[in-house]
Motif scaffolding. Structure first.
Motif, short mmCIF file in Angstrom:
data_model
loop_
_atom_site.label_atom_id
_atom_site.label_comp_id
_atom_site.label_asym_id
_atom_site.label_seq_id
_atom_site.Cartn_x
_atom_site.Cartn_y
_atom_site.Cartn_z
N ALA A 186 11.66 -6.74 -9.90
CA ALA A 186 10.61 -7.44 -10.65
C ALA A 186 9.45 -7.90 -9.77
CB ALA A 186 11.20 -8.64 -11.39
N VAL A 187 9.74 -8.51 -8.63
CA VAL A 187 8.66 -9.12 -7.84
C VAL A 187 8.05 -8.20 -6.80
CG1 VAL A 187 9.64 -11.43 -8.20
CG2 VAL A 187 10.08 -10.22 -6.04
N SER A 188 8.68 -7.06 -6.53
CA SER A 188 8.15 -6.20 -5.47
C SER A 188 8.07 -4.72 -5.86
CB SER A 188 9.02 -6.36 -4.21
OG SER A 188 8.74 -5.36 -3.26
N LEU A 190 8.27 -3.15 -8.76
CA LEU A 190 7.43 -2.88 -9.92
C LEU A 190 5.93 -2.91 -9.57
CD1 LEU A 190 7.74 -2.33 -13.01
CD2 LEU A 190 7.46 -4.80 -13.34
N PRO A 191 5.42 -3.97 -8.92
CA PRO A 191 3.99 -3.93 -8.57
C PRO A 191 3.63 -2.78 -7.63
CG PRO A 191 5.03 -5.93 -7.70
CD PRO A 191 6.00 -5.31 -8.66
N LEU A 193 4.90 0.23 -7.87
CA LEU A 193 4.70 1.34 -8.82
C LEU A 193 3.33 1.24 -9.49
CD1 LEU A 193 7.89 2.01 -11.00
CD2 LEU A 193 6.89 3.45 -9.23
N PHE A 194 2.96 0.03 -9.91
CA PHE A 194 1.69 -0.15 -10.61
C PHE A 194 0.50 0.18 -9.70
CE2 PHE A 194 3.84 -3.63 -13.31
CZ PHE A 194 4.42 -2.68 -14.12
N ALA A 195 0.59 -0.26 -8.46
CA ALA A 195 -0.52 -0.01 -7.53
C ALA A 195 -0.67 1.49 -7.27
CB ALA A 195 -0.31 -0.78 -6.22
N PHE A 196 0.47 2.17 -7.06
CA PHE A 196 0.41 3.62 -6.88
C PHE A 196 -0.17 4.29 -8.13
CE2 PHE A 196 4.04 3.15 -3.66
CZ PHE A 196 3.30 3.60 -2.58
N ALA A 197 0.30 3.85 -9.32
CA ALA A 197 -0.14 4.47 -10.57
C ALA A 197 -1.64 4.27 -10.80
CB ALA A 197 0.64 3.89 -11.75
N PHE A 222 -5.69 -5.75 -4.81
CA PHE A 222 -4.78 -5.23 -5.84
C PHE A 222 -4.09 -3.95 -5.37
CE2 PHE A 222 -3.95 -2.81 -9.76
CZ PHE A 222 -3.28 -3.74 -10.53
N ILE A 225 -0.99 -2.54 -1.50
CA ILE A 225 0.37 -2.01 -1.42
C ILE A 225 0.46 -0.53 -1.78
CG2 ILE A 225 1.58 -4.20 -1.61
CD1 ILE A 225 1.88 -3.83 -4.57
N ALA A 226 -0.60 0.04 -2.35
CA ALA A 226 -0.60 1.49 -2.59
C ALA A 226 -0.77 2.26 -1.29
CB ALA A 226 -1.69 1.88 -3.58
#
Lengths: 288, 288
Positions: A186-188, A190-191, A193-197, A222, A225-226
């Motif tokens: 949840a805290v790591s 998932l975000p 994945l979102f940053a890559f996406a 934002f 982390i991607a």
């Protein structure tokens, strides 16, 4: 205090751990094992390690008090299988991976005789940078380290690993392994994945590169982390797949709600949604 | 150099613009108009403004060389309508909003006689903080400011606004208004939606608050923009609604792809996806 640390994978996390122990005189010798010869040369030149090996063998792990595995999490089974022939009976094994059920499975399956001395650990530290050149002293200061003790855990091994992390400034927490994986999904994970996406969406946009010339500080933070290590994150998201698929479904529901609010031009619901998120983020920020 | 700047909305952006002009001796008097009396007191105390008004009237805008509207974008129509009775013939009007088609529509509709002197502007700067207390000198140094000149634009007004932004260190670009809104939907408005949605997902998770105790630097940077001003962002996403709905659909396709890769445990596709995103992010990072 330990005599020999063998580091399997001499990157940001393992390398910084070694540097911290050395700086405090808590280790006499650090042996580095890595598949990347250039990375080993860098690690030697930077004083991260004292001896370099490209293979797990008697010379690299036979005399280790602690073997710290700090490679992408999918490599754990293979590494544990390779270690088994060379371990001294009381050598402690630990790791630093972001998924801990998979680590315990690897220890249990591939080091069954040694399982009691295997300590699953996860330091909550790092950056989008990687490799021995990224290692630095002080990375773990005031950072959390999660230990997931298991049913056959040798208490002395657990205590030793805990003591070393505390000695270099980390705050150690014990946690149930399933809870660990749920929390960090949840805290790591998932975000990430979102940053890559999101960055990939810009890549797939024919004008994306042109548009990015105008991206500012919001985009920068934002998407930081991607820039993370692709192999490391492929491993993590696959090891924590079930939890991430559940959270992705929940996220799609959040986005569907926003789509509806936008379609309906619902000022009040959007305001409330943003205000609630802002409040949680600010409350968190005040204590972190 | 101007004699009087009237700032409608004395917040981070407008206040920082005023402070920069003052520091460089480019304005004699700054008049602040704001609906929040405490914010006006703060602005006076901090020297952001010299005179405070709670209303648009002859005293607050009659003698202005430049009226800068720096309020949430949905207020532009109402503010323009209120201004019309008090403007001197050659007063320049400008704004700082993140959506520029809506700004030009407000100028065109509510200040038809004055439209030539209305300059739509968007400084790419800011933070999650807001209010006069957040204002500081130097905010716009080396930041981009986009101007969207329109078909009836008075060239002298455009030049004056450009010169003032350049004088305080900004890099000014002219841009077609539709292109502006498309670019900032993609590089700014969309990630704000994602950050709000992700933090709201944590809020809706019964264990979310507990989980957040273990969130680290990845979470911190990824969610910083979820601390942004809810009214400002409600306005922005509604004003740029069509573009955002299109981009949200594209994003759902990205997430669906990731779901499929996870379901299929497709190591190679995930690796490639993450590696491609990392490469774009790193290339961007090298020039920003």
């Amino acid at each position: 205090m330990i005599n020999q640390l063998t580091l399997i994978g001499v990157g940001l996390i393992g390398g910084s751990f070694a540097l911290d122990l050395k700086q405090r005189g808590l280790v006499n010798t650090v042996v580095g094992v890595d598949v990347n010869a250039q990375n080993l040369r860098d690690a030697l030149a930077l004083g991260v390690i004292d001896h370099a090996h490209t293979e797990i063998n008697a010379a690299s792990v036979g005399a280790a008090d602690l073997v710290l595995i700090a490679t992408p999490v999918s490599t754990l089974p293979e590494i544990c299988a390779a270690l088994t022939a060379y371990l001294s009976p009381r050598t402690i094994i630990s790791d630093v991976g972001s998924t801990k059920q998979s680590a315990l499975n690897a220890f249990r399956t591939h080091l069954p005789q040694h399982f009691a001395y295997c300590v699953a650990a996860h330091p909550i530290a790092g950056s989008e940078k990687s490799g021995a050149v990224a290692a630095y002293t002080g990375l773990f200061k005031q950072k959390k380290v999660i230990l997931c003790p298991h049913e056959q855990q040798d208490s002395g091994s657990l205590k030793k690993v805990e003591t070393l992390w505390q000695a270099i400034g980390a705050e150690v927490h014990d946690m149930n392994v399933a809870e660990h994986d749920a929390i960090f999904a949840a805290v790591s994970h998932l975000p990430h994945l979102f940053a890559f996406a999101y960055v990939h969406q810009m890549l797939d946009n024919p004008k994306g590169t042109e548009y990015l010339k105008f991206a500012g500080s919001g985009f920068r933070d934002f998407t930081r982390i991607a820039g993370s290590h692709p192999q490391m994150w492929t491993d993590i998201v696959l090891e924590n797949r079930d939890m991430l698929l559940k959270l992705l479904s929940e996220h799609l529901a959040q986005l569907a709600y926003l789509q509806t609010c936008l379609h309906n031009q619902d000022v009040e619901k959007l305001y409330q949604y943003f205000a609630e998120a802002k409040q949680l983020r600010e409350t968190w920020g005040q204590s972190h």
